[in-house]
Design a protein around this motif. Structure first.
Motif, mmCIF file in Angstrom:
data_model
loop_
_atom_site.group_PDB
_atom_site.id
_atom_site.type_symbol
_atom_site.label_atom_id
_atom_site.label_comp_id
_atom_site.label_asym_id
_atom_site.label_seq_id
_atom_site.Cartn_x
_atom_site.Cartn_y
_atom_site.Cartn_z
ATOM 1 N N GLU A 316 43.500 51.772 -42.417
ATOM 2 C CA GLU A 316 43.416 50.462 -41.786
ATOM 3 C C GLU A 316 44.581 50.347 -40.824
ATOM 4 O O GLU A 316 45.715 50.709 -41.158
ATOM 5 N N SER A 318 46.213 48.411 -36.890
ATOM 6 C CA SER A 318 46.119 47.584 -35.686
ATOM 7 C C SER A 318 45.801 48.511 -34.520
ATOM 8 O O SER A 318 46.229 49.663 -34.501
ATOM 9 N N ASP A 348 34.737 49.651 -39.381
ATOM 10 C CA ASP A 348 34.638 48.191 -39.363
ATOM 11 C C ASP A 348 35.654 47.615 -38.386
ATOM 12 O O ASP A 348 36.779 48.113 -38.284
ATOM 13 N N VAL A 349 35.239 46.581 -37.668
ATOM 14 C CA VAL A 349 36.147 45.793 -36.839
ATOM 15 C C VAL A 349 36.434 44.506 -37.590
ATOM 16 O O VAL A 349 35.525 43.694 -37.810
ATOM 17 N N HIS A 350 37.669 44.324 -38.008
ATOM 18 C CA HIS A 350 38.007 43.135 -38.801
ATOM 19 C C HIS A 350 38.099 41.887 -37.929
ATOM 20 O O HIS A 350 37.523 40.847 -38.249
ATOM 21 N N HIS A 351 38.845 41.992 -36.834
ATOM 22 C CA HIS A 351 38.989 40.848 -35.931
ATOM 23 C C HIS A 351 39.714 41.298 -34.667
ATOM 24 O O HIS A 351 40.314 42.370 -34.624
ATOM 25 N N GLU A 360 43.247 34.779 -34.907
ATOM 26 C CA GLU A 360 42.307 35.859 -35.172
ATOM 27 C C GLU A 360 40.905 35.412 -34.786
ATOM 28 O O GLU A 360 40.471 34.321 -35.140
ATOM 29 N N GLU A 362 36.735 36.504 -34.581
ATOM 30 C CA GLU A 362 35.711 37.400 -35.094
ATOM 31 C C GLU A 362 35.184 38.285 -33.974
ATOM 32 O O GLU A 362 34.958 37.821 -32.853
ATOM 33 N N ASP A 364 32.972 42.334 -33.076
ATOM 34 C CA ASP A 364 32.284 43.534 -33.556
ATOM 35 C C ASP A 364 32.554 44.742 -32.669
ATOM 36 O O ASP A 364 32.015 45.819 -32.882
ATOM 37 N N ARG A 373 42.264 44.535 -35.416
ATOM 38 C CA ARG A 373 42.400 45.395 -36.594
ATOM 39 C C ARG A 373 41.079 46.076 -36.897
ATOM 40 O O ARG A 373 40.004 45.481 -36.745
ATOM 41 N N VAL A 374 41.176 47.338 -37.335
ATOM 42 C CA VAL A 374 39.995 48.140 -37.641
ATOM 43 C C VAL A 374 40.225 48.951 -38.912
ATOM 44 O O VAL A 374 41.357 49.150 -39.358
ATOM 45 N N SER A 375 39.122 49.409 -39.483
ATOM 46 C CA SER A 375 39.150 50.404 -40.562
ATOM 47 C C SER A 375 38.489 51.670 -40.047
ATOM 48 O O SER A 375 37.467 51.612 -39.355
#
Length: 413
Positions: A316, A318, A348-351, A360, A362, A364, A373-375
């Motif tokens: 995870e 930034s 995943d795109v968190h925000h 923050e 929302e 995609d 932030r992403v995973s």
């Protein structure tokens, strides 16, 4: 003599390039041919004096438009310290350029126009400085000559800046009122602001104490090259070349090779055909180990007695997106951490962050200059630290495997 690396950031026309030009000019750090070139340039100030911003505005478009587009690096030194300056763009269109210039800085100078005060771009630049874990911020309230050197104008900007920066947890913030155009408080203390009792900009830069990262005492050695001459004299020679990015290593130290986890010890440390007993952060050396292990380019050699990096495939982080093409969640990218390159997918795109309000949002996907932030999921197990502890092993770039272009900069948790 140590080296201080710092950036300048601010809104368009806040005077970043002029401030650097003034600093170089007043410290006699400009060569005669450079002086002659700027004297002959067409760009002049309103009063007919030389426009010192020309010193850092190297691109033709920068000179024509009077703005900073790319990062310009300048070097100078005094009797007390050496300096590397990165003049970074202020416009939101060039956020990726600012991130690039700020990634290696020890200190950030944020310029604020005394007439305009704290604006959205001030908030955005400060957020980026915080994101990149720059521990020291110096706020230069510029163009004080345009507000008649008014203390109340300076104090209001100082209060406004401290109010919004509280949520960003920047450890050290200082303020200096200056006029880059007139030279007030740049090299010498200004006689126009007797109410200001602090140092000049140069004195501050010469004396500020810069702390290293939290993991600077923990040994980190990314392997860049395996040295195997296989000559008659060096038939059994095996060394690992690279640059130490954290702590120090000594002959006899026990170390661990990651991601394999094998333990061994250091038998030799070599630098330019010389044998060393100790090598520290920043030195490029060859390590030779007691055991013949399967160690390849991209592996990480770490001290066995310190805190270990995180071994993981799930990351995870930034991210600052740097490509004109948006993030594609179906695409396989390449993640490069030092010399280690691995295939990854963004899961995943968190925000996203609205970096004018710090809210923050929302999202995609990411477009050019977006931050959020992403995973990610890596094909290989990676040895990484958190960015706040060690920027070298806690940061990475994301590469588009189709074009080989760098599309993102990552900071790990």
């Amino acid at each position: 003599m140590d080296i201080l690396k710092f950036i300048t950031a601010g809104s368009v026309d806040d005077g970043k390039s002029t401030l650097i030009g003034r600093l170089l000019y007043d410290t006699d750090s400009i060569l005669e041919d450079q002086l002659e070139a700027i004297r002959n340039a067409n760009r002049k100030n309103d009063d007919g004096t030389v426009d010192l911003a020309i010193l850092t505005d190297g691109l033709k478009a920068e000179r024509e438009q009077g703005i900073t587009i790319d990062v310009a690096y300048k070097y100078f030194q005094t009797d007390k310290r050496k300096f590397i300056i990165a003049d970074t763009p202020g416009h939101i269109q060039y956020t990726r350029n600012m991130v690039t210039g700020a990634s290696g800085a020890d200190l950030a100078i944020i310029l604020i126009d005394a007439r305009k005060g704290v604006i959205e771009q001030t908030i955005r630049h400060t957020f980026l400085v915080s994101l990149l874990q720059i521990q020291h911020v110096l706020v230069c309230v510029n163009k004080m000559d345009m507000v008649d050197y008014d203390q109340l104008a300076f104090d209001k900007i100082k209060d406004d800046y401290l109010r919004f920066s509280e949520k960003l947890s920047i450890p050290s913030i200082d303020f200096i009122p200056v006029s880059a155009l007139r030279g007030d408080n740049i090299v010498d203390k200004s006689t126009n602001m007797s109410w200001y009792n602090g140092p000049s900009l140069l004195h501050f830069l010469e004396t500020v104490e810069v702390e290293k990262g939290k993991a600077s005492n923990v040994g980190r050695f990314p392997v860049q090259w395996v040295v195997r001459p296989q000559t008659d004299e060096l038939h059994d020679y095996r060394g690992y070349a690279g640059r130490i990015v954290g702590g120090e290593f000594n002959v006899g130290d026990e170390v661990v090779s990651l991601p394999s986890g094998f333990r061994t010890s250091i038998t030799h440390i070599e630098l330019n055909n010389e044998q060393l007993e100790t090598a520290a952060e920043g030195q490029s050396v060859i390590l030779r180990l007691k055991d013949d292990l399967d160690i390849s380019r991209g592996d990480l050699i770490v001290s066995a007695n310190g805190e270990s990096p995180n071994l993981t495939k799930d990351i995870e982080a930034s991210i600052c997106w740097m490509d004109v093409r948006p993030l594609d969640l179906s695409q396989t990218y390449l993640l490069q951490v030092n010399s280690k390159v691995s295939r990854v997918k963004v899961r995943d795109v968190h925000h996203k962050i609205n970096i004018n309000t710090l809210d923050e949002v929302e999202a995609d996907s990411f477009g050019l200059n977006d931050i959020g932030r992403v995973s990610l999921r890596s094909a290989d197990e990676l040895a990484i630290d958190s960015y706040v502890n060690n920027k070298a092993t806690g940061g990475a770039i994301l590469i588009d495997s189709r074009t080989n272009l760098t599309v993102g900069a990552l900071m790990f948790d």
